[in-house]
Design an enzyme around this catalytic site. Structure first.
Site, PDB file in Angstrom:
ATOM      1  N   LYS A 196       0.819  -1.218   0.000  1.00  0.00           N
ATOM      2  CA  LYS A 196       0.000   0.000   0.000  1.00  0.00           C
ATOM      3  C   LYS A 196       0.858   1.277   0.000  1.00  0.00           C
ATOM      4  CE  LYS A 196      -3.976  -2.095   2.345  1.00  0.00           C
ATOM      5  NZ  LYS A 196      -4.982  -1.871   3.423  1.00  0.00           N
TER       6      LYS A 196
ATOM      7  N   TYR B  62     -12.646  -2.148  -3.670  1.00  0.00           N
ATOM      8  CA  TYR B  62     -13.102  -2.342  -2.284  1.00  0.00           C
ATOM      9  C   TYR B  62     -14.634  -2.322  -2.172  1.00  0.00           C
ATOM     10  CZ  TYR B  62      -8.549  -1.978   0.174  1.00  0.00           C
ATOM     11  OH  TYR B  62      -7.284  -2.190   0.697  1.00  0.00           O
TER      12      TYR B  62
ATOM     13  N   ASN C 264      -1.836   0.084   6.895  1.00  0.00           N
ATOM     14  CA  ASN C 264      -1.367  -1.201   7.405  1.00  0.00           C
ATOM     15  C   ASN C 264      -0.468  -1.927   6.394  1.00  0.00           C
ATOM     16  OD1 ASN C 264      -3.370  -1.968   5.655  1.00  0.00           O
ATOM     17  ND2 ASN C 264      -4.514  -3.201   7.116  1.00  0.00           N
TER      18      ASN C 264
ATOM     19  N   HIS D 189      -2.219  -5.425   1.614  1.00  0.00           N
ATOM     20  CA  HIS D 189      -3.536  -6.058   1.460  1.00  0.00           C
ATOM     21  C   HIS D 189      -3.309  -7.458   0.918  1.00  0.00           C
ATOM     22  CE1 HIS D 189      -7.662  -6.826   0.144  1.00  0.00           C
ATOM     23  NE2 HIS D 189      -7.106  -7.340  -0.933  1.00  0.00           N
TER      24      HIS D 189
ATOM     25  N   GLU E 124      -9.788 -10.601  -7.526  1.00  0.00           N
ATOM     26  CA  GLU E 124      -8.827  -9.496  -7.347  1.00  0.00           C
ATOM     27  C   GLU E 124      -7.674  -9.590  -8.352  1.00  0.00           C
ATOM     28  OE1 GLU E 124      -7.758  -9.387  -3.178  1.00  0.00           O
ATOM     29  OE2 GLU E 124      -9.738  -8.639  -2.616  1.00  0.00           O
TER      30      GLU E 124
HETATM   31  P1  CMP Z   1      -7.410  -4.468   3.778  1.00  0.00           P
HETATM   32  O1  CMP Z   1      -6.953  -5.861   4.065  1.00  0.00           O
HETATM   33  O2  CMP Z   1      -6.794  -3.782   2.623  1.00  0.00           O
HETATM   34  O3  CMP Z   1      -9.001  -4.478   3.571  1.00  0.00           O
HETATM   35  C1  CMP Z   1      -9.796  -3.351   3.838  1.00  0.00           C
HETATM   36  C2  CMP Z   1      -9.070  -2.283   4.584  1.00  0.00           C
HETATM   37  O4  CMP Z   1      -9.870  -1.360   5.266  1.00  0.00           O
HETATM   38  C3  CMP Z   1      -8.222  -2.910   5.680  1.00  0.00           C
HETATM   39  O5  CMP Z   1      -7.139  -3.598   5.093  1.00  0.00           O
HETATM   40  C4  CMP Z   1      -7.860  -1.684   6.523  1.00  0.00           C
HETATM   41  O6  CMP Z   1      -6.660  -1.049   6.089  1.00  0.00           O
HETATM   42  C5  CMP Z   1      -9.021  -0.728   6.229  1.00  0.00           C
HETATM   43  N1  CMP Z   1      -9.804  -0.377   7.404  1.00  0.00           N
HETATM   44  C6  CMP Z   1      -9.968   0.853   7.892  1.00  0.00           C
HETATM   45  N2  CMP Z   1     -10.754   0.842   8.972  1.00  0.00           N
HETATM   46  C7  CMP Z   1     -11.098  -0.429   9.210  1.00  0.00           C
HETATM   47  C8  CMP Z   1     -11.888  -1.085  10.209  1.00  0.00           C
HETATM   48  N3  CMP Z   1     -12.477  -0.425  11.175  1.00  0.00           N
HETATM   49  N4  CMP Z   1     -12.002  -2.435  10.115  1.00  0.00           N
HETATM   50  C9  CMP Z   1     -11.402  -3.132   9.117  1.00  0.00           C
HETATM   51  N5  CMP Z   1     -10.642  -2.553   8.142  1.00  0.00           N
HETATM   52  C10 CMP Z   1     -10.484  -1.217   8.205  1.00  0.00           C
END
Ligand code: CMP
Length: 136
Positions: free
Chosen positions: A12, A52, A115, A118, A129
């Site tokens: 990311k 998403y 984070n 993904h 995906e």
């Molecule tokens: P990802 O695995 O990319 O899938 C969706 C993303 O939403 C997740 O990682 C997080 O970076 C983001 N996100 C932000 N807020 C939340 C939340 N409260 N719960 C889960 N995912 C979140």
């Protein structure tokens, strides 16, 4: 019989911005993943919204899509046996503060939004995906 599987991984914007993409790719390789295809791209917010879509009812959806489109990302098709599950283990919990030692999000993640990586959450979603980013 070999059970080679593919999964989609995204490094990311927070990680690419900190020049961590090569280091994170090495983590995948050391953990037995083959990087079958990869590209560094930047996507439009409208594309992030499609990617998403499963989260469209969540309160964080708009911020999440703005964030994913805010800078370059590295998208990869990773391959190994049980790639989907093993990649999720290697990434760690969604929120870096809950992620276990030795996981990518523990080491590199900044926050639940930033984070660093993904990964597809099922074999079915991995196919969707992978097609999203690599169907020509
Ligand atoms: P990802 O695995 O990319 O899938 C969706 C993303 O939403 C997740 O990682 C997080 O970076 C983001 N996100 C932000 N807020 C939340 C939340 N409260 N719960 C889960 N995912 C979140």
């Amino acid at each position: 019989m070999s059970n080679t599987e593919q999964t989609l991984s995204i490094i990311k914007p927070d990680a690419v911005e900190r020049n961590l993409d090569n280091e994170i790719k090495q983590v995948f390789i050391k953990n037995g993943f083959n990087i079958f295809k990869e590209k560094k791209i930047q996507i439009e917010k409208s594309e992030a919204e499609k990617f998403y879509k499963v989260h469209e009812t969540k309160p964080f959806y708009s911020d999440l899509c703005s964030y994913l489109s805010s800078g370059p990302i590295v998208v990869m098709i990773l391959e190994k046996e049980n790639a989907v599950v093993d990649n999720r283990k290697l990434m760690g919990a969604t929120n870096p503060k809950d992620a276990e030692e030795g996981t990518i999000r523990k080491k590199y993640g900044i926050s639940i939004d930033k984070n660093s990586v993904h990964g597809s959450d099922s074999v079915e979603n991995a196919k969707i995906e992978i097609d999203f980013f690599f169907k020509d």
